[in-house]
Design a protein around this motif. Structure first.
Motif, PDB file in Angstrom:
ATOM      1  N   ARG A   1       0.729  -1.272  -0.009  1.00  0.00           N
ATOM      2  CA  ARG A   1      -0.231   0.100   0.130  1.00  0.00           C
ATOM      3  C   ARG A   1       0.959   1.194   0.003  1.00  0.00           C
ATOM      4  O   ARG A   1       0.410   2.104  -0.554  1.00  0.00           O
TER       5      ARG A   1
ATOM      6  N   ARG B   1      -2.154   7.515  -3.194  1.00  0.00           N
ATOM      7  CA  ARG B   1      -2.649   7.572  -2.005  1.00  0.00           C
ATOM      8  C   ARG B   1      -4.186   7.866  -1.978  1.00  0.00           C
ATOM      9  O   ARG B   1      -4.481   8.247  -3.092  1.00  0.00           O
ATOM     10  N   LEU B   2      -4.851   7.311  -1.332  1.00  0.00           N
ATOM     11  CA  LEU B   2      -6.263   7.353  -1.189  1.00  0.00           C
ATOM     12  C   LEU B   2      -6.555   8.564  -0.208  1.00  0.00           C
ATOM     13  O   LEU B   2      -5.771   8.770   0.870  1.00  0.00           O
ATOM     14  N   ASP B   3      -7.791   9.085  -0.376  1.00  0.00           N
ATOM     15  CA  ASP B   3      -8.341   9.890   0.552  1.00  0.00           C
ATOM     16  C   ASP B   3      -9.718   9.614   1.076  1.00  0.00           C
ATOM     17  O   ASP B   3     -10.452   9.716   0.275  1.00  0.00           O
TER      18      ASP B   3
ATOM     19  N   ASP C   1      -7.107   7.741   3.795  1.00  0.00           N
ATOM     20  CA  ASP C   1      -6.140   6.257   3.598  1.00  0.00           C
ATOM     21  C   ASP C   1      -6.850   5.132   3.838  1.00  0.00           C
ATOM     22  O   ASP C   1      -7.849   4.990   4.519  1.00  0.00           O
ATOM     23  N   LEU C   2      -6.171   3.904   3.483  1.00  0.00           N
ATOM     24  CA  LEU C   2      -6.742   2.915   3.845  1.00  0.00           C
ATOM     25  C   LEU C   2      -7.035   2.624   5.271  1.00  0.00           C
ATOM     26  O   LEU C   2      -8.221   2.040   5.319  1.00  0.00           O
TER      27      LEU C   2
END
Length: 87
Positions: free
Chosen positions: A8, A13-15, A17-18
């Motif tokens: 990961r 990047r997730l917004d 995050d994971l």
């Protein structure tokens, strides 16, 4: 799932995050996230674990390329579940 979790840091990047997404699912989903102690993530000599191994083997042809061994995948998922639970 284990490969995504293990890599990961290398993914975009997730917004949010994971871990935050997992926490949201834990709150908004009907079922809580499993604990790392759940039998599905802990190899043993039970009939249930043998069923999990058989299911893992049965879905193997659905994948191309190398797969993580089941033992490694469950180890990675246990670590991640512990990390999320502590967040």
């Amino acid at each position: 799932a284990a490969r995504i979790v293990a890599h990961r840091a290398e993914l975009p990047r997730l917004d949010p995050d994971l871990p935050a997404v997992v926490k949201l699912l834990d709150v908004k989903d009907d079922k809580p996230m499993p604990a790392s102690s759940h039998p599905a993530f802990n190899p043993d000599d039970s009939d249930r674990w043998r069923e999990i191994e058989a299911a893992w083997a049965a879905i193997g042809p659905m994948y191309w390329g190398p797969r993580e061994p089941l033992i490694e995948a469950t180890r990675v998922l246990r670590l991640f579940l512990d990390e999320v639970a502590g967040a």
